[in-house]
Design a protein around this motif. Structure first.
Motif, PDB file in Angstrom:
ATOM      1  N   UNK A 102       0.830  -1.208   0.000  1.00  0.00           N
ATOM      2  CA  UNK A 102       0.000   0.000   0.000  1.00  0.00           C
ATOM      3  C   UNK A 102       0.864   1.257   0.000  1.00  0.00           C
ATOM      4  N   UNK A 103       0.380   2.317  -0.643  1.00  0.00           N
ATOM      5  CA  UNK A 103       1.150   3.547  -0.713  1.00  0.00           C
ATOM      6  C   UNK A 103       0.250   4.783  -0.690  1.00  0.00           C
ATOM      7  N   UNK A 104       0.863   5.913  -0.360  1.00  0.00           N
ATOM      8  CA  UNK A 104       0.240   7.226  -0.517  1.00  0.00           C
ATOM      9  C   UNK A 104       0.718   7.817  -1.838  1.00  0.00           C
ATOM     10  N   UNK A 105      -0.165   8.537  -2.511  1.00  0.00           N
ATOM     11  CA  UNK A 105       0.159   9.233  -3.755  1.00  0.00           C
ATOM     12  C   UNK A 105       0.353  10.709  -3.427  1.00  0.00           C
ATOM     13  N   UNK A 106       1.512  11.263  -3.793  1.00  0.00           N
ATOM     14  CA  UNK A 106       1.898  12.569  -3.266  1.00  0.00           C
ATOM     15  C   UNK A 106       2.481  13.490  -4.343  1.00  0.00           C
ATOM     16  N   UNK A 107       2.050  14.761  -4.322  1.00  0.00           N
ATOM     17  CA  UNK A 107       2.676  15.802  -5.147  1.00  0.00           C
ATOM     18  C   UNK A 107       3.850  16.399  -4.372  1.00  0.00           C
ATOM     19  N   UNK A 108       5.029  16.407  -4.987  1.00  0.00           N
ATOM     20  CA  UNK A 108       6.168  17.095  -4.405  1.00  0.00           C
ATOM     21  C   UNK A 108       6.273  18.475  -5.046  1.00  0.00           C
ATOM     22  N   UNK A 109       7.234  19.280  -4.589  1.00  0.00           N
ATOM     23  CA  UNK A 109       7.408  20.633  -5.137  1.00  0.00           C
ATOM     24  C   UNK A 109       8.830  20.814  -5.657  1.00  0.00           C
ATOM     25  N   UNK A 110       9.345  19.755  -6.317  1.00  0.00           N
ATOM     26  CA  UNK A 110      10.696  19.777  -6.871  1.00  0.00           C
ATOM     27  C   UNK A 110      10.663  19.695  -8.397  1.00  0.00           C
ATOM     28  N   UNK A 111       9.617  20.185  -9.007  1.00  0.00           N
ATOM     29  CA  UNK A 111       9.405  20.229 -10.452  1.00  0.00           C
ATOM     30  C   UNK A 111       9.130  18.828 -11.013  1.00  0.00           C
ATOM     31  N   UNK A 112       8.803  18.788 -12.302  1.00  0.00           N
ATOM     32  CA  UNK A 112       8.344  17.538 -12.915  1.00  0.00           C
ATOM     33  C   UNK A 112       9.477  16.617 -13.371  1.00  0.00           C
ATOM     34  N   UNK A 113      10.732  17.089 -13.309  1.00  0.00           N
ATOM     35  CA  UNK A 113      11.836  16.220 -13.715  1.00  0.00           C
ATOM     36  C   UNK A 113      12.355  15.370 -12.562  1.00  0.00           C
ATOM     37  N   UNK A 114      11.709  15.446 -11.407  1.00  0.00           N
ATOM     38  CA  UNK A 114      12.066  14.619 -10.247  1.00  0.00           C
ATOM     39  C   UNK A 114      10.988  13.568 -10.043  1.00  0.00           C
ATOM     40  N   UNK A 115      11.390  12.387  -9.583  1.00  0.00           N
ATOM     41  CA  UNK A 115      10.436  11.355  -9.207  1.00  0.00           C
ATOM     42  C   UNK A 115       9.600  10.856 -10.362  1.00  0.00           C
ATOM     43  N   UNK A 116       8.314  10.638 -10.112  1.00  0.00           N
ATOM     44  CA  UNK A 116       7.386  10.180 -11.136  1.00  0.00           C
ATOM     45  C   UNK A 116       6.649  11.390 -11.710  1.00  0.00           C
ATOM     46  N   UNK A 117       7.354  12.124 -12.565  1.00  0.00           N
ATOM     47  CA  UNK A 117       6.821  13.369 -13.144  1.00  0.00           C
ATOM     48  C   UNK A 117       6.414  14.371 -12.067  1.00  0.00           C
ATOM     49  N   UNK A 118       7.239  14.442 -11.022  1.00  0.00           N
ATOM     50  CA  UNK A 118       6.988  15.393  -9.945  1.00  0.00           C
ATOM     51  C   UNK A 118       6.254  14.808  -8.759  1.00  0.00           C
ATOM     52  N   UNK A 119       5.704  13.636  -8.901  1.00  0.00           N
ATOM     53  CA  UNK A 119       5.000  12.959  -7.813  1.00  0.00           C
ATOM     54  C   UNK A 119       5.883  11.860  -7.227  1.00  0.00           C
ATOM     55  N   UNK A 120       5.443  11.330  -6.094  1.00  0.00           N
ATOM     56  CA  UNK A 120       6.087  10.130  -5.564  1.00  0.00           C
ATOM     57  C   UNK A 120       5.062   9.315  -4.812  1.00  0.00           C
ATOM     58  N   UNK A 121       5.394   8.051  -4.641  1.00  0.00           N
ATOM     59  CA  UNK A 121       4.576   7.153  -3.829  1.00  0.00           C
ATOM     60  C   UNK A 121       5.416   6.712  -2.642  1.00  0.00           C
ATOM     61  N   UNK A 122       4.807   6.719  -1.461  1.00  0.00           N
ATOM     62  CA  UNK A 122       5.518   6.324  -0.250  1.00  0.00           C
ATOM     63  C   UNK A 122       4.692   5.270   0.476  1.00  0.00           C
ATOM     64  N   UNK A 123       5.352   4.304   1.069  1.00  0.00           N
ATOM     65  CA  UNK A 123       4.668   3.208   1.731  1.00  0.00           C
ATOM     66  C   UNK A 123       3.655   3.737   2.749  1.00  0.00           C
ATOM     67  N   UNK A 124       2.486   3.129   2.761  1.00  0.00           N
ATOM     68  CA  UNK A 124       1.371   3.587   3.599  1.00  0.00           C
ATOM     69  C   UNK A 124       1.157   2.643   4.779  1.00  0.00           C
ATOM     70  N   UNK A 125       0.914   3.235   5.956  1.00  0.00           N
ATOM     71  CA  UNK A 125       0.516   2.455   7.113  1.00  0.00           C
ATOM     72  C   UNK A 125       1.611   2.117   8.095  1.00  0.00           C
ATOM     73  N   UNK A 126       2.860   2.498   7.787  1.00  0.00           N
ATOM     74  CA  UNK A 126       3.977   2.194   8.688  1.00  0.00           C
ATOM     75  C   UNK A 126       4.567   3.451   9.322  1.00  0.00           C
ATOM     76  N   UNK A 127       4.027   4.611   8.993  1.00  0.00           N
ATOM     77  CA  UNK A 127       4.548   5.893   9.463  1.00  0.00           C
ATOM     78  C   UNK A 127       6.027   6.044   9.105  1.00  0.00           C
ATOM     79  N   UNK A 128       6.387   5.548   7.927  1.00  0.00           N
ATOM     80  CA  UNK A 128       7.765   5.652   7.463  1.00  0.00           C
ATOM     81  C   UNK A 128       8.167   7.124   7.360  1.00  0.00           C
TER      82      UNK A 128
END
Length: 233
Positions: free
Chosen positions: A193-219
């Protein structure tokens, strides 16, 4: 989508995946990826973003504004933090409730237009409430489904800077500092499971500016410092 209190949603109504971009396609601010550049303004950018999103969502798309992160940075001052050197999203949301925030965007978007009919005071938008969220995943999901994207503050490590895709979980690298981002949904891939997240490091970072982070473990403390609020329409 009509706003309802989160407690009105049963746990069984939470879908396996949710994407605010698809839930509210009439709100063009939701998918936008911003670039904070060398300024540590993530706290103001993420807060301005969810205010913009939630005004659109609460009004059924009839009110669409790009809320100014610069206004938060410039005017909230020490009550929110220290401008480009970091700040507190919850304090910024409380400022939105008590003092209001004006519209505006990047200089490249030509948001400062000659002949704009409103004064600074007339252009202000105010919030009705500002609050921190429960750490429970289902409560966070209900908040997003009901009222729109939220702000998450978390700890950044060196391996996050190198993220280029997939579901992130911290494994290596030293601590670099805190960061604030906009959570727009969730999902599951190959059982993870993951959270879907908009970052603010422009679209050439991550998944076109977004990232997914593991959900439910408070990582990285991701589920421990989530913030939201409601607009006053």
């Amino acid at each position: 989508m009509t706003s309802i209190h989160c407690s009105d949603l049963a746990d069984t109504t939470i879908p396996e995946s949710f994407d605010a971009r698809q839930a509210w396609p009439q709100c063009p601010e939701i998918p936008m990826i911003r670039d904070q550049s060398s300024c540590g303004s993530c706290w103001a950018m993420a807060t301005g973003e969810i205010i913009s999103d939630r005004i659109c969502i609460a009004s059924g798309g009839s009110q669409q504004f790009n809320i100014s992160s610069d206004d938060l940075m410039s005017c909230c001052g020490l009550q929110c933090g220290n401008g480009c050197n970091g700040g507190n999203p919850l304090s910024a949301m409380k400022w939105y409730v008590s003092h209001g925030v004006v519209t505006g965007s990047n200089y490249e978007d030509h948001s400062c237009v000659e002949g704009y009919p409103l004064t600074y005071a007339q252009d202000k938008h105010y919030g009705k409430s500002a609050y921190g969220l429960s750490r429970k995943v289902v409560d966070i999901q209900k908040e997003i489904m009901t009222n729109g994207p939220i702000v998450a503050g978390f700890n950044v490590y060196e391996d996050f800077e190198q993220y280029s895709g997939g579901i992130y979980a911290h494994h290596a690298g030293k601590y670099l500092g805190g960061h604030a981002v906009k959570v727009i949904g969730w999902g599951q891939e190959n059982g993870t499971p993951y959270w879907l997240v908009n970052n603010s490091w422009n679209t050439d970072w991550g998944e076109n500016g977004l990232f997914r982070i593991i959900r439910g473990t408070n990582d990285c403390g991701f589920e421990a410092s989530m913030v939201a609020g409601l607009p006053k329409l």
